[in-house]
Write an enzyme that holds these catalytic residues in place. Structure first.
Site, PDB file in Angstrom:
ATOM      1  N   ASP A  73       2.303  -9.319   9.594  1.00 19.70           N
ATOM      2  CA  ASP A  73       0.990  -9.333   9.340  1.00 19.70           C
ATOM      3  C   ASP A  73       0.541 -10.905   9.247  1.00 19.70           C
ATOM      4  OD1 ASP A  73       0.132  -6.671   9.142  1.00 19.70           O
ATOM      5  OD2 ASP A  73       1.222  -6.648   7.364  1.00 19.70           O
TER       6      ASP A  73
ATOM      7  N   HIS B 167       9.342  -3.604   3.086  1.00 18.93           N
ATOM      8  CA  HIS B 167       9.187  -3.883   1.867  1.00 18.93           C
ATOM      9  C   HIS B 167      10.182  -4.183   0.879  1.00 18.93           C
ATOM     10  CE1 HIS B 167       5.714  -1.108   3.105  1.00 18.93           C
ATOM     11  NE2 HIS B 167       5.002  -2.265   2.833  1.00 18.93           N
TER      12      HIS B 167
ATOM     13  N   ARG C 153       3.072   2.714   9.252  1.00 13.90           N
ATOM     14  CA  ARG C 153       2.317   3.790   9.966  1.00 13.90           C
ATOM     15  C   ARG C 153       3.263   4.266  10.922  1.00 13.90           C
ATOM     16  NH1 ARG C 153      -1.991  -0.367   9.509  1.00 13.90           N
ATOM     17  NH2 ARG C 153      -3.679   0.747   9.117  1.00 13.90           N
TER      18      ARG C 153
ATOM     19  N   MET D 120       0.722  -1.037   0.113  1.00 13.76           N
ATOM     20  CA  MET D 120      -0.107  -0.129  -0.030  1.00 13.76           C
ATOM     21  C   MET D 120       0.890   1.297  -0.019  1.00 13.76           C
ATOM     22  SD  MET D 120      -3.476  -0.903   1.915  1.00 13.76           S
ATOM     23  CE  MET D 120      -2.744  -0.909   3.491  1.00 13.76           C
ATOM     24  N   GLY D 121       2.085   1.006  -0.324  1.00 14.17           N
ATOM     25  CA  GLY D 121       3.049   2.281  -0.724  1.00 14.17           C
ATOM     26  C   GLY D 121       3.585   2.714   0.741  1.00 14.17           C
TER      27      GLY D 121
ATOM     28  N   MET E 162       8.924  -2.835  11.515  1.00 14.41           N
ATOM     29  CA  MET E 162       8.719  -1.715  10.753  1.00 14.41           C
ATOM     30  C   MET E 162       7.202  -1.863  10.076  1.00 14.41           C
ATOM     31  SD  MET E 162      12.133  -0.881   8.878  1.00 14.41           S
ATOM     32  CE  MET E 162      13.679  -0.755   9.805  1.00 14.41           C
TER      33      MET E 162
HETATM   34  O1  PAF Z   1       0.077  -5.780   3.766  1.00 15.00           O
HETATM   35  C1  PAF Z   1      -0.378  -4.665   2.874  1.00 15.00           C
HETATM   36  O2  PAF Z   1       0.233  -3.670   2.628  1.00 15.00           O
HETATM   37  C2  PAF Z   1      -1.785  -4.885   2.528  1.00 15.00           C
HETATM   38  O3  PAF Z   1      -2.662  -5.421   3.351  1.00 15.00           O
HETATM   39  C3  PAF Z   1      -1.794  -5.825   0.961  1.00 15.00           C
HETATM   40  C4  PAF Z   1      -1.417  -7.099   1.252  1.00 15.00           C
HETATM   41  C5  PAF Z   1      -1.056  -5.020   0.112  1.00 15.00           C
HETATM   42  C6  PAF Z   1      -3.445  -5.592   0.635  1.00 15.00           C
HETATM   43  O4  PAF Z   1      -3.848  -4.102   0.321  1.00 15.00           O
END
Ligand code: PAF
Length: 299
Positions: A152, A38, A189, A31-32, A186
């Protein structure tokens, strides 16, 4: 910058046509507001795939709090630079209408109940929103492998279920949590934290590691352990605990018995914490019992 910016699905179709067939495509949905976690996913994807596509899309259907959606940080140009720096081939940055041609609502997918326990109980509808968008992104990108962070943890389980519903593709790879040097997991948010809140955030991982160490030393009933963990987090003076949960690590069955010892379950045990620093919700997770109990068998 070498990274290809894909504004629509047809941009991806065009790019794919110019590539040789049979390439193994790795996919990193985001989600950027990217951080080192990431980028580690992209790096891991590069090790096993011929090229990596990331997506940047703030998915409206997974926010059950409109203020959280409105406050979600956006940083597209820096995100593209960061992805480029780790050799990501393309970034798919779609509009809402391409992802949700019939309007931005989540489908109701059969997630086997994974969406309604733990975090799902606190955020009704959240995992249906995640499953809906990830399923759609898989349709559009058609990756061979997709990479997700274990912070997550429940999301990874939900997405494994989505992949299973799709017949097992893409293959899902769960990657280790990347932490700040002092232990805070990390998260995009974290950008909204003050430096005092960021420092205090370390208490969450301290509490999780405390639980693991306690259980290695001697049996502690879950109720007492949770109280200790809560105390460690609240002692920061900055964080408010929302929930501390233990669950079986594979099935995500919540452990509700406050007295039964955690090393007596047939699966490893995963702990989950959510806490607020001001209005920023922080989550973290950790394996606190690493092996399931195997009863002695008589010979
Ligand atoms: O983890 C995230 O950033 C989001 O939940 C995802 C997997 C990109 C779905 O929008």
């Amino acid at each position: 910058m070498d990274i290809l910016r894909l504004s629509s699905h047809s941009d991806w179709i065009t790019a794919r046509e110019s590539l040789s067939s049979g390439l193994r495509i790795g996919f990193v949905p985001t989600m950027g507001a990217l951080h080192a976690g990431h980028l580690a996913l992209v790096e891991q994807a590069r090790q096993t795939c011929d090229l990596v596509v990331a997506s940047i899309f703030v998915n409206p259907t997974q926010f059950n709090n409109p203020e959280d959606f409105a406050a979600y940080p956006l940083d597209l140009e820096n995100d593209l630079r960061a992805l480029d720096s780790v050799g990501c081939y393309a970034a798919y940055c779609p509009q809402v209408a391409e992802i949700y041609p019939d309007g931005a609502t989540a489908r109701t997918m059969d997630l086997g109940g994974l969406d309604s326990v733990l975090e799902g109980a606190l955020r009704p509808g959240h995992f249906q929103g995640v499953a809906t968008v990830v399923d759609r992104l898989f349709d559009l990108i058609q990756p061979d492998v997709a990479f997700f962070g274990q912070k997550d943890y429940q999301q990874v389980k939900v997405i494994e279920r989505v992949a299973a519903l799709r017949g097992g593709l893409p293959h899902i790879v769960a990657c280790p949590i990347v932490r700040e040097p002092h232990g805070l997991a990390m998260s995009s948010r974290n950008r909204r934290l003050s430096s005092a809140q960021r420092e205090a955030g370390a208490a969450i991982f301290q509490a999780l590691r405390f639980a693991e160490a306690e259980l290695q030393a001697f049996p502690v009933p879950p109720r007492a352990l949770k109280l200790e963990m809560r105390r460690i987090i609240q002692e920061s003076g900055v964080l408010q605990v929302e929930s501390i949960d233990f669950a079986l690590a594979h099935s995500l069955t919540p452990i509700t018995d406050g007295e039964a010892y955690l090393d007596r379950y047939p699966e490893p045990v995963q702990a989950f914490v959510s806490a607020y620093a001001g209005d920023v919700r922080l989550i973290d997770t950790h394996r606190i019992v690493s092996e399931g109990y195997v009863p002695d068998t008589e010979v």
